[in-house]
Design a protein around this motif. Structure first.
Motif, short mmCIF file in Angstrom:
data_model
loop_
_atom_site.label_atom_id
_atom_site.label_comp_id
_atom_site.label_asym_id
_atom_site.label_seq_id
_atom_site.Cartn_x
_atom_site.Cartn_y
_atom_site.Cartn_z
N LYS A 91 0.86 -1.20 0.00
CA LYS A 91 -0.02 0.17 0.02
C LYS A 91 0.81 1.10 -0.04
O LYS A 91 0.59 2.19 -0.63
N THR A 95 0.86 3.71 -3.28
CA THR A 95 -0.09 5.12 -3.08
C THR A 95 0.86 6.19 -2.82
O THR A 95 0.30 7.21 -2.25
N SER A 144 -10.31 -0.01 -1.73
CA SER A 144 -10.87 -0.39 -0.12
C SER A 144 -12.29 -0.71 -0.37
O SER A 144 -13.05 -0.33 -1.41
N TRP A 210 -5.75 0.11 3.37
CA TRP A 210 -6.04 0.81 2.09
C TRP A 210 -7.08 1.83 2.32
O TRP A 210 -8.23 1.25 2.69
#
Length: 289
Positions: A91, A95, A144, A210
């Motif tokens: 993650k 991200t 998510s 997430w």
């Protein structure tokens, strides 16, 4: 996951020479034109990760073995730790906006949990941006559960899906598949892993790993060297568990042992530009409020 024999190594990054239109005339008796990729290499360095759990002989003696086994319980607890750690690492890498060129990341002007946002157009734009950068259209998304819930309740999505017919959307998987088809995606990956973020001894605070980000990415199932894709996890050792006697921790004559679980892996982008940024994925931030 991609198994590798050692903890350090190189992997190829291929350019887009295979996408160039060439003159391929090959008259009888003449050699065919020869072409190949221009390849560069990048390195991976797998790190070792481990977790262990103490099992006291006294606890084993008093445990209800017909119901459960302390060693198995310890191994499963270790695996939870290891998998949460891997999910969190992915993650963070996926991200971080600095891991993408400016053309492949943006903050959504209108979040998807409002009827002002246009998820279908946003995903189309992300797919087109990737296509213009790496030559492939993404076929997968990661988000998510909360983001998926926003999509299921979005007025524009509901309006489009109602023409599919209620009978065709009769379970949770069918809902996800219907939304994926609307986005021209083969799959939507839902990250629904939570992390206990509170300090030990404090009131429990659970938060999803997430959050509000959405990743639109090119996925390849091929293991060939020349396959283009978003990224790969290089695994040296699969999850392995062993027991280690720890007599110094024992109480009395009942003994003690530590159940340890370990593995080695590294996560790397496969499709990269000259600066190491990912070119096979598009990152949206702020998909819901």
């Amino acid at each position: 996951a991609f198994p590798v024999p050692r903890n350090v190594g190189k992997f190829y990054i291929y350019d887009k020479q295979n996408l160039r239109s060439e003159i391929l005339d090959a008259p009888s008796g003449a050699e065919s034109p020869r072409f190949d990729y221009q390849a560069t290499t990048a390195s991976f360095a797998a790190k070792e990760f481990g977790a262990k759990h103490l099992v006291l002989g006294k606890d084993a003696r008093d445990f209800d073995r017909p119901v459960a086994d302390l060693r198995q319980d310890a191994a499963l607890s270790n695996m939870d730790k290891m998998l949460i750690h891997m999910e969190n690492a992915f993650k963070t890498k996926a991200t971080t906006t600095g891991n993408y060129p400016a053309a492949l990341t943006s903050a959504l002007a209108n979040a998807w949990d409002t009827n002002v946002g246009d998820p279908v157009e946003d995903v189309r734009a992300a797919r087109q941006a990737c296509f213009e950068t790496c030559g492939m259209r993404p076929k997968a998304m990661c988000m998510s559960q909360e983001c998926l819930d926003s999509l299921k309740n979005h007025a524009g999505i509901v309006d489009r899906l109602k023409y599919v017919g209620i009978g065709a959307i009769n379970n949770a998987d069918a809902v996800v598949n219907a939304i994926a088809s609307l986005f021209e995606m083969e799959e939507i990956n839902i990250s629904d892993v939570v992390n206990l973020t509170s300090a030990e001894g404090a009131t429990d605070v659970l938060a999803p790993i997430w959050t509000t980000d959405v990743l639109v990415y090119c996925k390849t199932n091929a293991a060939a060297l020349k396959s283009m894709g978003y990224g790969r996890t290089f695994i040296v050792n699969q999850l392995s568990t062993k027991s280690i006697n720890k007599p110094e921790l024992a109480r009395g004559a009942l003994g003690a042992e530590e159940v340890e679980t370990s593995w080695e892996w590294a996560q790397e982008f496969l499709g990269q530009d000259s600066t190491g940024d990912s070119i096979c994925g598009y990152l949206y931030t702020g998909a819901y409020t």
